[in-house]
Design an enzyme around this catalytic site. Structure first.
Site, PDB file in Angstrom:
ATOM      1  CE1 TYR A  63      -4.447   0.721  -0.027  1.00  0.00           C
ATOM      2  CE2 TYR A  63      -3.720   2.568   1.326  1.00  0.00           C
ATOM      3  CZ  TYR A  63      -4.691   1.959   0.549  1.00  0.00           C
ATOM      4  OH  TYR A  63      -5.890   2.595   0.316  1.00  0.00           O
ATOM      5  N   GLY A  64       1.793   1.247  -1.008  1.00  0.00           N
ATOM      6  CA  GLY A  64       2.746   2.340  -1.091  1.00  0.00           C
ATOM      7  C   GLY A  64       2.483   3.244  -2.274  1.00  0.00           C
ATOM      8  CD  GLN A  68       0.935   2.256  -9.925  1.00  0.00           C
ATOM      9  OE1 GLN A  68      -0.263   2.014 -10.033  1.00  0.00           O
ATOM     10  NE2 GLN A  68       1.540   3.207 -10.616  1.00  0.00           N
ATOM     11  CB  ALA A  93      13.999  -3.722  -2.003  1.00  0.00           C
ATOM     12  CD  GLN A 146       7.541  -6.982  -6.835  1.00  0.00           C
ATOM     13  OE1 GLN A 146       8.208  -7.648  -7.626  1.00  0.00           O
ATOM     14  NE2 GLN A 146       6.653  -6.085  -7.231  1.00  0.00           N
ATOM     15  CG  HIS A 157       8.598  -2.340 -12.242  1.00  0.00           C
ATOM     16  ND1 HIS A 157       8.963  -1.904 -13.500  1.00  0.00           N
ATOM     17  CD2 HIS A 157       9.658  -2.063 -11.435  1.00  0.00           C
ATOM     18  CE1 HIS A 157      10.169  -1.380 -13.447  1.00  0.00           C
ATOM     19  NE2 HIS A 157      10.618  -1.467 -12.203  1.00  0.00           N
ATOM     20  CG  ASP A 216       9.069   1.867 -15.417  1.00  0.00           C
ATOM     21  OD1 ASP A 216       8.183   2.705 -15.679  1.00  0.00           O
ATOM     22  OD2 ASP A 216       9.418   1.607 -14.259  1.00  0.00           O
ATOM     23  CD  GLU A 235      11.117  33.075 -18.492  1.00  0.00           C
ATOM     24  OE1 GLU A 235      11.062  32.196 -19.375  1.00  0.00           O
ATOM     25  OE2 GLU A 235      10.384  34.075 -18.490  1.00  0.00           O
TER      26      GLU A 235
END
Length: 349
Positions: free
Chosen positions: A38-39, A41, A101, A103, A124, A208, A244
């Site tokens: 629950y971070g 995504q 990490a 996972q 991912h 990615d 700018e």
């Protein structure tokens, strides 16, 4: 499935019109989608799925800040919010949305609950593509699929609430059940994708990692910093240099690019700006092309993956990350940006 043709290069895409939400609900009506993590995504995907009528539970480490965030978002401990192992046991589709990490460290727990017929879902391609480094090798009797929204989970949720959607890529690494395609597209629609385009786990992670280090984050910060520095060295105030360099781009020009492309943005700027941009863009391309080639090679060889694994697995990772982010935050350019943002009309009402 539709096909897009770009000068002879065909791409497979799936739109909401040909694969509506009702069809996605029917395909997944007997599935329990367990969203692990629950971070970044996790919140956007799980909440969108829930709001779209799917059976969703969340798996998160008890006592963590993310667990508390999930409770704040309406997930109920013991009903729709569980520790990671219990969520894995209950889920027929396991959305593996922990950090790369994370996972790696949780994989032994997840793997033992991947019984025949379940689906393992990623956003991912890292864990699978670099499995010689991560050790993530799924059993042969489960589907392994991917839906990767082309934006942050925050943006995915925000656009969903506005009735819009972020485009996503999809991939099938392993089709054990014969249902992997229907499952992955249904999930892509369920999380709120605008449309889905086909990729592979390897292509997803290569593009990615290149994009994050390149124009999406790394390169853009480098270019911002260089231009800001040159303006300041030549006597421009912090406010003028920031406006700018960043403010005009993010607030005025990028929306025009998103609307109709770079030529549309050029057409809506002064003729002086058009002439200068057309004269200089190829010089910037030629200057940065060797850097991007080096970057892609570093991704392709696995060097970038190894750097991430080594860095993000250290016990002091978070402390060092916060120090680097603090350095960015406290730089003159982004302190000027904070002041400029506070002066925007919507903030000063």
């Amino acid at each position: 499935m539709a096909k897009l043709n770009f000068g002879g290069v065909e791409e497979n895409v799936v739109t909401r019109s040909e694969f509506p939400l009702e069809k996605a609900r029917e395909i997944l009506k007997n599935e329990t989608i367990a969203v692990l993590g629950y971070g970044v995504q996790g919140p956007g995907q799980s909440l969108n799925l829930k709001d779209n009528g799917f059976n969703v539970i969340v798996g998160q480490r008890k006592g963590s800040k993310s667990w508390d965030k999930a409770v704040e978002d309406g997930w109920v401990p013991g009903e729709t919010l569980f520790d990671i192992e219990e969520a894995c046991e209950k889920g027929t589709i396991i959305e593996y949305l922990l950090s790369d990490a994370g996972q790696i460290s949780v994989w032994p727990t997840v793997k033992k609950h991947l019984t025949a017929g379940k689906a393992l879902y990623f956003s991912h391609g890292f864990g699978i593509t670099y499995n010689d480094k991560t050790g993530i090798v799924p059993p042969a009797d489960v589907d392994v699929i991917l839906v990767a929204p082309k934006g942050s989970g925050t943006s995915l949720r925000r656009l969903f609430l506005q009735g819009k959607g972020i485009n996503s890529s999809y991939a099938i690494y392993q089709d054990a059940t014969g249902k992997a395609y229907e499952r992955v597209i249904a999930l892509g629609v369920g999380v709120g994708s605008g449309y889905l385009f086909e990729t592979s786990f390897k292509r997803e992670v290569y593009s990615d990692l290149t994009g994050e280090r390149g124009t999406l984050m790394g390169a853009i910060q480098g270019i911002f910093s260089a231009q800001y520095q040159v303006l300041r060295e030549n006597g421009h105030t912090p406010s003028e240099a920031f406006n700018e360099t960043v403010e005009e781009l993010s607030q005025s020009l990028m929306p025009l690019i998103a609307e109709n492309g770079m030529d549309w943005m050029y057409a809506n700027c002064s003729t002086t700006a058009q002439r200068g941009a057309l004269d200089w863009w190829k010089k910037f391309r030629d200057a940065t092309l060797p850097v991007f080639r080096d970057l892609y090679e570093s991704v392709k060889t696995g060097n970038e993956a190894q750097i991430s694994i080594d860095s993000n697995s250290k016990p002091d990772y978070r402390e060092k990350l916060n120090a680097e982010l603090k350095e960015l935050h406290e730089s003159e350019m982004w302190r000027a940006g904070e002041t400029v943002r506070d002066l925007r009309p919507e903030r000063s009402k």
